[in-house]
Design an enzyme around this catalytic site. Structure first.
Site, PDB file in Angstrom:
ATOM      1  N   GLU A 180      -6.079  -2.105  -6.231  1.00 25.05           N
ATOM      2  CA  GLU A 180      -4.712  -2.650  -6.181  1.00 25.05           C
ATOM      3  C   GLU A 180      -4.033  -2.462  -4.831  1.00 25.05           C
ATOM      4  O   GLU A 180      -3.450  -3.451  -4.353  1.00 25.05           O
ATOM      5  CB  GLU A 180      -3.869  -2.019  -7.303  1.00 25.05           C
ATOM      6  N   HIS A 185      -5.825  -5.493  -2.395  1.00 25.99           N
ATOM      7  CA  HIS A 185      -5.027  -6.469  -3.151  1.00 25.99           C
ATOM      8  C   HIS A 185      -3.636  -6.653  -2.560  1.00 25.99           C
ATOM      9  O   HIS A 185      -3.178  -7.778  -2.334  1.00 25.99           O
ATOM     10  CB  HIS A 185      -4.948  -6.046  -4.628  1.00 25.99           C
ATOM     11  N   HIS A 215      -1.827 -10.203  -0.646  1.00 22.05           N
ATOM     12  CA  HIS A 215      -0.506 -10.817  -0.836  1.00 22.05           C
ATOM     13  C   HIS A 215       0.232 -10.878   0.510  1.00 22.05           C
ATOM     14  O   HIS A 215       0.844 -11.885   0.853  1.00 22.05           O
ATOM     15  CB  HIS A 215       0.338  -9.969  -1.794  1.00 22.05           C
TER      16      HIS A 215
HETATM   17 CU1  CUO Z   1       0.762  -8.548  -9.985  1.00 24.97          CU
HETATM   18 CU2  CUO Z   1      -1.004  -9.212  -7.274  1.00 24.97          CU
HETATM   19  O1  CUO Z   1      -0.417  -7.813  -8.648  1.00 24.97           O
HETATM   20  O2  CUO Z   1       0.668  -9.614  -8.229  1.00 24.97           O
END
Ligand code: CUO
Length: 685
Positions: free
Chosen positions: A350, A365, A369
């Site tokens: 994450e 992750h 984003h």
């Molecule tokens: Cu919920 Cu990528 O973790 O948006």
């Protein structure tokens, strides 16, 4: 509930206005210590207080306390955009959460929160304050307002706000009519991805995602981050989002989303959000098609990130998956075990402060984003902020969200493929046979789900600053379905009464070519619809279960609510209302389907409760939507691996769903019939 406690919620209103203005339907005014005010207001605080005080019905005195040091929290500008995916921002949020959690009682909390409200960036304040209210023992009976109430600009076409201001200043409240937001405003049909806008831009879907990340912070005091199986739930909740998105794509004659794969390839997906940030007073940047990732050099955000670094993180993670071993901070080996490995991997990918080695496995992750959110201005030369993909409150609007999370899911599935297959013994419930499954929708043939459009209203006024008070409604059009129920007959051939967990999933019947599925592909397409405990008496049993009881969803009223109107006064009704806000929106429980009914397979399984059971009392806890959200401050309410029985490759010899079935499972062909009509808003009660 004490008045002080209820007053905490007023700090959510009018986030950019000084705390000296009145707030709430009763026009409450805070009497604030002069030392808490901005320098600009200190000398004129009496005049300002008097100016607003004329309408005030109630004054609330805020005690002056010795404030904890806010340090760099105050150096974050009040008019910047804020994101949990940016390491500096989440560090500041962690500190502010710590301050709020450290206050000894509600009075102290109110005092420090009023100070913070006056000096801290409104988005940072909103996030940290919400996390604190959700986790402090003395604020458990408060219903944290949904983020759309404070920041409607994250969810509503920017065009609406000009009209909203006009209405607020010129039209008396009793004569106002809702402003209609068209269903399609972010793109035209020339853009094929726009077919999914009703899902990506749905308010309830985005609020669920925002709330999930509030309940499961990435950073902050350990006691609120280190929740039971939170890494595994990160995997499962997002896996289900991808399964649901793919299901919707099938309903719209589109193939599964293409996972992100190559850091050097241009990104095909474009997105123009058409949102203005009221806090940053800027519009949210758009992304044109075919942009390439670039290394980030953004001094302003203290982000220096090379794409090569992300590739190294990815390779190390794959290495861990293939070797079954993660390297801890002291180069110690941590085995990715059959049951707990996924939790370790979830936190690592994450990543959260629970990652076993953030220095080595990085922040894959979150940085995915972030790097895409700055694709238009990677070195901040244009002084631009991040796009919607860079903020958990808005990221699900962007088509690329699904490419990235399909990639994350692919990594998790890679790991899941290394695990032992479920044996027949691990799936079967000897003596228990599911004999029939039926879906009943009022006014429709058996086994047909019905979907259509519906309109609902949301009040924007509390999130709008510097204008006259009074409700301003916007009217959205969203997907909806007719309530339905399941009727399941189960035979218990054992000699005693038994307990089980009924697990209900739905998947498309055919793949995108119209061919029957191989189990190994179909298993990741199943969306969970419900999961609940059943008692099976000896002999034949008939189980009825209504769609509104789903363990996946929160009730419709929670998404489209007016916090004051329709709020029960007390007793059981209030308890029902006060469920926590995390949960998939009820109106999106079913995929859209299609006009010529979309064919699906409904899967029902009764598992042996002895293998599912968690010993705990969940009395009085938010347990409305446990499947995707867990139960706040409790163990995840199902001992099996999340996604069971579809979270593993099938045993040898199983190629199709039919071959996978044991007697305690059953598949029923069903269909979803979409009617292209729009129903008016539901009457408020
Ligand atoms: Cu919920 Cu990528 O973790 O948006």
């Amino acid at each position: 509930m004490s008045t002080t406690k209820k007053n905490l919620l007023l700090l959510y209103d009018h986030p950019k206005e000084s705390i000296l203005s009145t707030r709430g339907p009763e026009n409450v005014q805070f009497d604030v210590p002069n030392s808490y005010l901005n320098d600009e207001y200190k000398n004129i605080s009496v005049q300002i207080a008097n100016k607003f005080g004329e309408d005030a019905s109630e004054k609330v005195t805020v005690n002056e306390i010795s404030l904890p040091p806010f340090g760099e929290i105050l150096s974050f500008p009040r008019d910047e955009n804020f994101s949990l995916f940016i390491p500096r921002h989440r560090r500041l949020a962690g500190k502010l959460i710590d301050i709020f959690l450290g206050m000894r009682d509600v009075d102290e909390l109110l005092s420090v929160a009023v100070f913070a409200r006056e000096h801290v960036n409104p988005l940072l304040f909103n996030y940290a304050f919400s996390v604190a209210l959700l986790h402090r023992p003395d604020t458990q009976d408060l219903d944290v307002p949904s983020v759309i109430q404070s920041f409607p600009d994250k969810y509503v076409d920017s065009k609406v706000f000009g009209r909203a201001r006009e209405i607020a200043t010129t039209i008396p409240e009793t004569s106002r009519v809702p402003i209609e937001v068209p269903k399609d405003y972010t793109a035209s049909d020339l853009e094929i991805e726009h077919r999914l806008a009703y899902f990506r831009e749905d308010i309830g879907v985005n609020l669920h995602h925002w709330h999930w990340h509030l309940v499961y912070p990435i950073e902050g005091p350990l006691q609120i981050v280190d929740k039971n199986r939170r890494g595994e739930l990160f995997y499962y909740m997002h896996q289900q989002i991808i399964a649901r998105y793919n299901f919707e794509r099938f309903c719209n004659q589109m193939k599964r989303v293409e996972r992100f794969l190559d850091f050097d390839e241009p990104i095909k997906e474009a997105y123009f959000p058409k949102l203005d940030s009221l806090v940053a007073s800027r519009n949210w940047p758009a992304r044109v098609a075919n942009q390439r990732l670039q290394n980030l050099r953004r001094e302003v955000d203290q982000i220096y990130l090379d794409i090569d670094e992300m590739k190294r993180w990815r390779d190390r993670i794959f290495d861990a998956i293939h070797s079954g071993v993660v390297k801890g901070e002291n180069r110690n080996d941590i085995i990715l075990t059959e049951n707990e490995g996924i939790d370790i991997l979830g936190n690592l990918l994450e990543s959260t402060i629970l990652s076993v080695n953030r220095a080595y496995y990085g922040d894959l992750h979150n940085m995915g984003h972030t790097i895409v959110s700055y694709i238009h201005d990677p070195d901040a030369r244009h002084l631009e902020s991040f796009g919607v993909i860079g903020d958990s409150t808005t990221s699900m609007r962007d088509p690329w969200f699904y490419c990235w999370h399909a990639y994350m899911d692919d990594i998790f599935q890679n790991f899941k493929s290394t695990l032992p297959r479920y044996t027949v013994e691990q799936l079967d419930y000897p003596g228990i046979t599911v004999e029939s499954v039926q879906v009943e929708t009022e006014g429709s043939p058996d086994n047909v789900f019905e979907t259509f459009w519906q309109q609902s209203d949301v009040d924007l006024s509390r999130g709008m600053d510097f204008q006259p008070r009074g409700a301003i409604l916007v009217r959205f059009t969203h997907l909806q379905h007719t309530n339905f129920s399941y009727k399941i007959t189960v035979n218990n051939q054992t000699t005693e009464n038994r307990e089980g967990t009924c697990r209900i999933f739905l998947a498309p019947k055919y793949d995108e070519r119209g061919n029957p599925w191989l189990f190994r592909d179909q298993k990741t397409m199943f969306i969970e619809l419900d999961k609940f405990k059943v008692t099976l008496w000896k002999g034949s049993n008939t189980i009825f279960r209504r769609s509104i009881e789903s363990s996946v969803t929160i009730p419709f009223e929670k998404t489209f609510r007016n916090v004051d109107a329709g709020r029960p006064a007390g007793g059981n009704a209030l308890d029902q209302f006060n469920f926590c806000g995390c949960g998939w929106p009820q109106h999106m429980l079913l995929p859209k389907g299609s006009i010529s009914p979309f064919e699906c397979q409904l899967f029902v399984m009764i598992s042996d409760y002895a293998g599912d059971k968690i010993e705990q009392s969940i009395e009085g806890q938010c347990n409305d939507a446990g499947s995707y959200c867990g139960i706040k401050d409790k163990l995840y309410p199902d001992r099996r691996s999340m996604g069971y029985p579809f979270d593993r490759q099938p045993r040898n010899g199983v190629d199709t769903l039919q071959q996978f079935l044991t007697p305690n499972m059953r598949v029923q062909d069903v269909s979803i019939r979409f009617s292209n009509r729009t129903e008016p808003p539901k009457a408020r009660n």
